[in-house]
Design an enzyme around this catalytic site. Structure first.
Site, short mmCIF file in Angstrom:
data_model
loop_
_atom_site.label_atom_id
_atom_site.label_comp_id
_atom_site.label_asym_id
_atom_site.label_seq_id
_atom_site.Cartn_x
_atom_site.Cartn_y
_atom_site.Cartn_z
N HIS A 1 -2.79 0.66 7.18
CA HIS A 1 -3.93 0.44 6.30
C HIS A 1 -4.65 -0.86 6.63
O HIS A 1 -5.23 -1.51 5.76
CB HIS A 1 -3.51 0.46 4.83
CG HIS A 1 -4.51 1.17 3.95
ND1 HIS A 1 -5.39 0.51 3.14
CD2 HIS A 1 -4.75 2.50 3.76
CE1 HIS A 1 -6.14 1.38 2.47
NE2 HIS A 1 -5.77 2.60 2.84
N TYR B 1 0.84 -1.20 0.00
CA TYR B 1 0.00 0.00 0.00
C TYR B 1 0.87 1.25 0.00
O TYR B 1 1.81 1.38 0.79
CB TYR B 1 -0.91 0.02 1.22
CG TYR B 1 -1.58 1.36 1.40
CD1 TYR B 1 -2.61 1.76 0.53
CD2 TYR B 1 -1.16 2.26 2.36
CE1 TYR B 1 -3.20 3.00 0.65
CE2 TYR B 1 -1.75 3.51 2.48
CZ TYR B 1 -2.77 3.87 1.63
OH TYR B 1 -3.34 5.12 1.74
#
Length: 426
Positions: free
Chosen positions: A231, A180
């Site tokens: 995340h 991410y």
């Protein structure tokens, strides 16, 4: 309740409404000047030239939000006094028996921000003045540094520091794995080959991120405020370990270490680590923040303002958090329109418990479509003195950048998968 729902009538408050300005129309405008579909709500009034704009962007469900505004909310708004923001927000929130959720709340947000924009224009003041005035000269923002390895990230951090940034979010690639917030990096020669190409590897991620912050503190020094976004892509036990392992590197905060479904683990994390925590990007109901704030399980609320319904609920939430020593860190990605960023700015300026603001640098196309786009310089977001939210929309230019609605709307967001093919919640 009857099985057959009646057609809703326009919402009228029980008090007599004096003659004056009325809402005459509500509609959505979809545009994608930077390739990401943005949803804007325009509320027109009976006063010539007086209208308001709000952000309702839920880019993966843009058509659903537009339908909610145009077909369900607009008929309830025509004829109402735009000054009644609080009652309108509350009434629309319960105008369907089931409530909350990102589609409805983004629709509500577009209306809510537009009404605040109108009120500011009527008063001849920026919205932040209506919220009580400014608490700071300008708003510190954090920039994003990412790279294929720790050296690339460090170089970006040093460059941002030279440009006046004091807060930087840092993400690094995990070689051979989907990561991410960072560019892909090839796997080392002889590395284990996963069953799923470009798979997410939580164990490799944990090792890599610790090396990143060790390198950053050695080369960027102690002055820069560092941020990292997990995340929610690890098991809660790994999140606890990561927060504890990162404590020596003095992060400004660790973002979303656990998913909304795993909030109980924050108690364990708090007991094991003093690393500051930011959470709540995926919350869509302000009530979801209540136990986290009351128990002081986070240090920053990471709110996507349009996902909870706009300025009205966000301002109330910020006031509540102030009582518990929790600061704001409104979500500010590229799938928030410049109007939404202006709403963030208004909240940031007026909130005593402001923490930090995520920045997004809009390109020339977006700045042309949205005149008055907030200005960023020297690591800060600077307020203007234009009334309302201060951002307009050139509809002719907006039409030149049509929305990019996916051919298969249900596939607009692609979640990651682990090496064995199992789904990883983003």
């Amino acid at each position: 309740m009857s099985d057959q729902a009646a057609t809703p009538e326009p919402v009228e408050p029980p008090w007599a409404q004096p003659s004056g300005v009325r809402i005459t129309g509500v509609r959505t405008i979809l545009t994608a000047p930077a390739g990401t579909t943005l949803v804007v709500v325009r509320v027109d009034t009976s006063e010539p030239g007086l209208y308001g704009l709000g952000c309702a962007t839920f880019t993966q469900r843009a058509a659903a939000v537009a339908t909610a505004v145009d077909e369900y909310l607009a008929p309830q708004l025509v004829g109402r006094d735009p000054a009644d923001i609080t009652d309108i927000a509350a009434t629309l929130h319960v105008s369907g028996y089931w409530r909350s959720g990102p589609v409805l709340n983004n629709a509500l947000s577009g209306v809510d921000m537009a009404l605040w924009d109108i009120k500011g224009k009527q008063a001849g003041m920026p919205v932040w003045q209506l919220l009580g005035g400014r608490c700071r000269t300008a708003v510190p923002v954090y920039a994003h540094a990412a790279g294929r390895d720790v050296e690339e990230v460090t170089d970006e951090v040093l460059a941002l520091m030279a440009d006046g940034y004091r807060h930087v979010r840092c993400q690094v690639a995990v070689p051979g794995a989907g990561t991410y917030g960072a560019p892909a990096a090839a796997a080392a020669a002889g590395a284990h080959r996963p069953l799923t190409p470009n798979a997410w590897d939580p164990a490799a991620y944990r090792r890599t991120v610790l090396g990143l912050f060790d390198h950053l503190r050695e080369h960027a020094g102690p002055e820069v405020e560092l941020i990292h976004d997990v995340h929610e892509r690890v098991h809660p036990t790994d999140a606890v370990r990561i927060a504890a392992d990162l404590e020596p590197y003095d992060l400004f905060y660790l973002e979303d270490p656990v998913a909304p479904e795993d909030l109980e683990w924050l108690r364990v994390l708090r007991a094991r680590s003093a690393t500051p925590i930011a959470i709540g990007e995926l919350f869509t109901n302000p009530a979801e923040y209540r136990p986290v704030v009351q128990e002081r399980l986070c240090d920053f609320i990471r709110v996507h303002v349009s996902a909870i319904g706009g300025i009205t609920p966000a301002w109330r939430l910020a006031n509540t958090c102030e009582l518990f020593g929790v600061r704001t860190a409104w979500h500010g990605p590229g799938d928030v329109s410049p109007i939404g960023h202006a709403a963030n700015l208004a909240l940031d300026l007026a909130a005593p418990n402001f923490g930090i603001q995520e920045q997004h640098l809009f390109g020339p196309e977006a700045r042309e479509v949205f005149p008055g786009c907030p200005e960023i310089r020297d690591g800060h977001l600077w307020p203007g003195d234009r009334p309302g939210l201060g951002v307009d929309l050139d509809e002719k230019l907006a039409a030149a950048y049509p929305p990019r609605l996916p051919a298969a709307p249900g596939r607009a967001w692609k979640p990651p998968r682990r090496a064995d093919g199992a789904l990883q919640r983003p």
